[in-house]
Design an enzyme around this catalytic site. Structure first.
Site, PDB file in Angstrom:
ATOM      1  N   ASP A 151       0.892  -0.995  -0.006  1.00 30.32           N
ATOM      2  CA  ASP A 151       0.142  -0.055  -0.114  1.00 30.32           C
ATOM      3  C   ASP A 151       0.865   1.142  -0.051  1.00 30.32           C
ATOM      4  OD1 ASP A 151      -2.505   1.716   0.259  1.00 30.32           O
ATOM      5  OD2 ASP A 151      -3.385   0.213   1.242  1.00 30.32           O
ATOM      6  N   HIS A 222      -3.988   7.146   1.827  1.00 27.90           N
ATOM      7  CA  HIS A 222      -4.440   6.212   0.851  1.00 27.90           C
ATOM      8  C   HIS A 222      -5.115   6.488  -0.288  1.00 27.90           C
ATOM      9  CE1 HIS A 222      -5.414   2.217  -0.637  1.00 27.90           C
ATOM     10  NE2 HIS A 222      -6.811   2.578  -0.542  1.00 27.90           N
ATOM     11  N   SER A 516     -10.175  -1.402  -1.219  1.00 24.62           N
ATOM     12  CA  SER A 516      -9.020  -1.356  -0.420  1.00 24.62           C
ATOM     13  C   SER A 516      -9.181  -1.697   0.976  1.00 24.62           C
ATOM     14  CB  SER A 516      -8.188   0.056  -0.728  1.00 24.62           C
ATOM     15  OG  SER A 516      -7.869  -0.025  -1.833  1.00 24.62           O
TER      16      SER A 516
END
Length: 730
Positions: A151, A222, A516
């Site tokens: 990630d 993110h 995600s």
């Protein structure tokens, strides 16, 4: 608004930080793939250096010298994957592809990051306590299981990474806590390792990186980076050697990529071959069909759905109508008063179309028309928080964000920069109608509060990518769905929750939505199963989760899509993850590395292509069909007028017993299972059966398209369910 924090899964994490690759000038980034390494798992540094030198020698023979090769190479894969990534022009790439030692050369394509109440909703906790029936207890809280996450990095100071109560780091761990540039990243007994991979990024720009990028610290939050194939392969290669048990990969290509050209598929195969389960997000391109990504059968592909919690507020209209929405706005409108309400379409500045204004594009709203009012914006085309930012810039006191028809009931609680409420399509039409027929329309937006026990739940998120796979539709994808909407998660404190430059807020946690978010939920459950059944293969664990999944919501009706119609396996796969039942599945559909290679053979892969996945030459069997691949779900992409016979084998992982089958027939399709009874006398015993699928001509008519059913094996205690998808192609 009060938020309660439920216990985290007690699982060590290794976090890999990746940055994207772009192209610049004549040279582009390519991956040169040469198969699997033949040395042992614990190859010495000298042996790995020897492999790197061989890569440099080979590359040098094509680019002119080993000196030039050192400048061109980005990564040398030396552990389990043999190959390298390098900056090449098209001619050099084509010439290298001709080398007999090379299996394939493919462009280093970008990959996108795919992005509390979850555990209670999944049945792992009840009223804040952990019942005896919880999978957490059955799986010993994931003791000694290492999960690797690919990630955009980590914020190690987060309370989510505190290691209070943890024992020593598992002895099998061989990874590192890679230091970054003045970043202060510290590992502990929970966050046991970090690495960052940014050479592809640097090579593409052909300039020194900002030193702050030499770090595994999440500086962006993110969803802001695109990631490259070369970095992905390097990270997976490292993860295999570091000793992870589960890989959670929340990224993927934007469209279908053939397996032998896809870095995630190739590297994941090597991970699975080393008994590492790979869990990948399905993508965020829904609800359009054939958008699902990460569709290789050895990958566990996860869609996103809601939980039974809403972060709700209300848009109140001057006609006393109150409409429920969702939000993470810090407060309601000043004083809780009613303010003039205006459609953004009527608030455009000169030379800006009403269409652009309705979508609340940056610079589209006229402050003279907006100041002191609540603005009604339409969802679509730009980020939801950007619409609120434009309303604030123009002087609005609040915003109501209405869904378009495609998004239906799919709502996201966002940390808007002004009081805002996100409402569904139907309610949006009510407000537009109110505006059209009211001379002086007014509205108010309330504070946010937490609502629990919301029904129906789960339902599928509109953004979650849908099947069927456009690479191999005989494999039904996605495999499963899990909580992925409005998930409370640790967040970087380097940027604001909106990511907007003028938003100065910083929070240790944020509410995020995306596949995600659902992907790590399932990865954690895989970790629990890995602890309880350490000898099970990744495919057996995947089967246990798939065949015990639920297809009904908390109203005991079929799971719905965001548009309130009944969802299909192309949205949720086998159903919504049910961790407590997965701990005791009864039967599993297992698959070996050889099975996966036979699958590739059946797809027409030649020896060169198969060498991408196999460490040594592999002889394809004389007879093996895609229909006989031992997958827990069933898909027939083109039935037409023929009869299709599929073969499946189940392994008894419970007590001895007798299983009987029942089938819910898809529309206009006959499904026959032979035999209809399977009797197991021992644990570990295998039984093979056939599923015969044929069209029902009496009902078929002119109908085309997919129809759905299911097959369930039951011994009275266990229900082992497989979804069935059949395309009645005309």
């Amino acid at each position: 608004m009060a938020l309660s924090f439920l216990p985290s899964l007690l699982l060590p994490l290794v976090v890999f930080f990746l940055l994207h690759t772009t192209t610049n000038g004549a040279k582009k980034s390519y991956v040169v793939y040469m198969g699997a390494q033949s040395h042992l798992f614990d190859a010495s540094l000298q042996e790995r250096d020897s492999v790197t030198n061989s890569h440099l020698d080979m590359l040098g023979s094509f680019v002119g010298s080993t000196v030039k090769a050192k400048d061109a190479i980005i990564y040398s894969y030396t552990r389990h994957i043999n190959g390298f990534a390098a900056m090449l022009d098209e001619k050099e790439a084509a010439e290298i592809a001709k080398d007999p030692k090379v299996i394939s050369v493919f462009p280093n394509l970008p990959r996108k990051l795919h992005t509390t109440r979850s555990w209670e909703f999944l049945g792992l906790t009840k009223d804040g306590q952990i019942p005896d029936s919880s999978a957490w207890k059955a799986g010993r809280y994931g003791e000694d299981v290492v999960i690797g996450t690919l990630d955009s990095g980590a914020w190690p100071e987060s309370k989510s990474f505190q290691d209070k109560g943890y024992g020593p780091i598992p002895a099998k761990w061989r990874g590192i806590c890679q230091p970054g540039y003045k970043d202060g990243v510290r590992c502990n007994r929970k966050l046991i390792g970090v690495r960052y991979f940014n050479k592809g990024y640097a090579a593409a720009f052909r300039a020194p990186l900002n030193k702050s990028l030499n770090s595994a610290r999440d500086l962006e939050g993110h969803g802001t980076h695109t990631l490259s194939t070369a970095d992905i392969i390097a990270a997976v290669d490292a993860a295999i050697s570091d000793g992870v048990d589960v890989l959670s990969i929340s990224l993927g290509a934007t469209g279908g990529t053939e397996f032998f050209k896809d870095g995630i598929s190739i590297s994941s195969f090597h991970a699975v071959k080393n008994n590492i389960a790979v869990v990948c997000s399905a993508g965020n391109s829904g609800p359009i069909l054939e958008t699902v990504t990460n569709v290789a059968p050895w990958i566990f592909t996860v869609g996103a759905s809601t939980t039974d919690r809403n972060l709700a507020n209300y848009a109140s209209l001057g006609n006393k109508k109150q409409i429920e929405g969702v939000s993470l706005s810090a407060s309601g409108v000043p004083g809780g008063k009613f303010y003039p309400l205006i459609s953004a379409a009527n608030a455009n500045i000169a030379n800006v179309s009403t269409t652009s204004a309705l979508l609340c594009y940056a610079g589209s709203l006229d402050p003279k028309k907006v100041k002191g009012k609540i603005v009604l914006c339409l969802r679509g085309e730009i980020a939801r928080v950007d619409k609120g930012s434009e309303c604030l810039r123009a002087g609005a006191v609040g915003m109501i964000l209405a869904n378009n028809l495609t998004d239906g009931n799919d709502l996201s609680a966002d940390p808007h920069v002004l009081p805002a409420s996100h409402i569904n399509y139907t309610d949006g039409q009510i407000i537009f109608a109110y505006l059209n027929r009211t001379k002086n329309p007014t509205a108010s937006v309330t504070d946010v509060k937490t609502l629990l026990g919301v029904k129906p739940a789960p339902f599928m998120a509109a953004f979650s990518s849908r099947g069927p796979s456009n690479i191999e539709p005989t494999i039904l994808k996605p495999d499963i769905t899990g909580p992925g909407v409005s998930i409370l998660a640790a967040f970087t404190e380097a940027v604001s929750p909106t990511g907007l430059d003028d938003d100065k807020r910083r929070f240790p946690y944020s509410i995020l939505s995306g596949t995600s978010m659902s992907c790590p939920h399932v990865a954690g459950i895989v970790g629990l199963l890995k602890t309880r059944y350490p000898l099970w293969s990744p495919s057996a664990i995947k089967s246990a989760i798939m065949t015990t999944a639920k297809t009904r919501d908390n109203t005991r009706k079929s799971i719905l899509d965001s548009s309130t119609v009944e969802a299909t396996p192309f949205a949720y796969g086998s159903g919504h993850v049910n961790p407590n039942s997965a701990m005791d599945p009864g039967l599993v559909y297992d698959a070996t590395t050889e099975d996966y290679l036979n699958f590739l053979c059946a797809r027409g892969y030649n020896d060169t292509m198969i060498r991408l996945f196999s460490q040594k030459p592999y002889s394809c069997p004389d007879t093996f069909s895609l229909e006989d691949f031992n997958y827990p779900s069933i898909a027939v992409p083109n039935i037409q007028a023929r009869k299709v016979t599929l073969t499946r084998t189940v392994t008894n992982v419970g007590s001895p017993g007798k299983y009987k089958v029942r089938v819910r027939q898809p529309f206009a399709v006959f499904v026959t299972v032979k035999p209809r009874v399977l009797e197991f006398k021992t644990t570990g015993e295998k039984k093979t059966f056939q599923v015969i699928i044929a069209p029902n001509f009496a009902k078929l008519g002119t109908r085309a398209g997919y129809v759905f059913g299911d097959m369930i094996w039951s011994d009275g205690k266990h229900s082992v369910r497989s979804p069935i998808a059949v395309n009645l192609a005309s």
